[in-house]
Design a protein around this motif. Structure first.
Motif, mmCIF file in Angstrom:
data_model
loop_
_atom_site.group_PDB
_atom_site.id
_atom_site.type_symbol
_atom_site.label_atom_id
_atom_site.label_comp_id
_atom_site.label_asym_id
_atom_site.label_seq_id
_atom_site.Cartn_x
_atom_site.Cartn_y
_atom_site.Cartn_z
ATOM 1 N N VAL A 157 0.863 -1.178 0.000
ATOM 2 C CA VAL A 157 0.000 0.000 0.000
ATOM 3 C C VAL A 157 0.898 1.225 0.000
ATOM 4 O O VAL A 157 1.632 1.460 0.954
ATOM 5 N N GLY A 158 0.852 1.961 -1.088
ATOM 6 C CA GLY A 158 1.620 3.184 -1.198
ATOM 7 C C GLY A 158 0.780 4.357 -0.722
ATOM 8 O O GLY A 158 -0.408 4.433 -1.052
ATOM 9 N N ILE A 159 1.376 5.251 0.051
ATOM 10 C CA ILE A 159 0.641 6.399 0.579
ATOM 11 C C ILE A 159 1.437 7.675 0.331
ATOM 12 O O ILE A 159 2.603 7.783 0.717
ATOM 13 N N ASP A 160 0.771 8.625 -0.315
ATOM 14 C CA ASP A 160 1.305 9.980 -0.467
ATOM 15 C C ASP A 160 0.541 10.830 0.543
ATOM 16 O O ASP A 160 -0.596 11.224 0.293
ATOM 17 N N PRO A 161 1.112 11.093 1.728
ATOM 18 C CA PRO A 161 0.367 11.755 2.796
ATOM 19 C C PRO A 161 -0.021 13.193 2.454
ATOM 20 O O PRO A 161 0.727 13.902 1.788
ATOM 21 N N ASP A 162 -1.186 13.579 2.929
ATOM 22 C CA ASP A 162 -1.662 14.942 2.763
ATOM 23 C C ASP A 162 -2.557 15.279 3.946
ATOM 24 O O ASP A 162 -3.042 14.394 4.649
#
Length: 182
Positions: A34-39
């Protein structure tokens, strides 16, 4: 001349050839990455299994934690973009001091979300790896150009720069020593 058949594997190999630094995705059958680009408001989230992109979503922080609780901690690896790697907030052209201060504040908020997200996932027993933002012209183009991204990954659904970034993290950000087997 016959038309060239473009497969996902061939597209990935082209990206590697362009970058010459980026290995092929680490593929372990049974492992969900699971790839996450935090925002601050909604993070980009991508699911990859066996090197194949399964889904792209944007999730709020509470929704992301609820989603994680439903996953098997033993066969999931979270790859979270390490937004702490760049310590400087650079002045952007055509911004005044007030705008620059607001940008710096937003960056700090995103860093806080990422830090708490990683802590919550680790607390729940998940394997989490933080990786520096992927760099290079091909990765930059895949993040900003949906057509290029679709050719590269085989994805045909909707996406935006945050979900594409999350997908690139899940496909190409897994360190080989962090892969887990089924």
């Amino acid at each position: 001349m016959k038309p060239m058949i473009d497969t996902r594997a061939a597209a990935r190999e082209r990206l590697v050839a362009i970058e010459r630094k980026l290995p092929l995705p680490v593929v372990v059958s049974g492992q969900l990455v699971v790839g996450i680009d935090p925002d601050l408001v909604q993070s980009g989230v991508a699911e990859v299994r066996g090197g194949e992109l399964l889904s792209l979503n944007k999730r709020s922080f509470p929704d992301l934690l609820e989603y994680a609780v439903g996953l098997d901690t033993e066969h999931v690896l979270f790859v979270v973009e390490d937004v702490e790697t760049d310590k400087t907030t650079y002045h952007r052209a055509k911004t005044n001091a007030r705008q620059h201060a607001r940008i710096a504040q937003n960056v700090g908020q995103v860093k806080g979300v990422a830090r708490v997200l990683v802590e919550c996932l680790q607390h729940r027993g998940f394997r989490v790896v933080q990786v520096a933002p992927l760099k290079g012209p091909a990765k930059r183009q895949a993040k900003t150009d949906a057509v290029f991204f679709n050719r590269l990954t085989g994805w045909s659904g909707r996406s935006n720069s945050d979900t594409r970034d999350a997908a690139l993290l899940a496909l190409y950000g897994v360190p080989k020593d962090k892969a887990i087997s089924a």
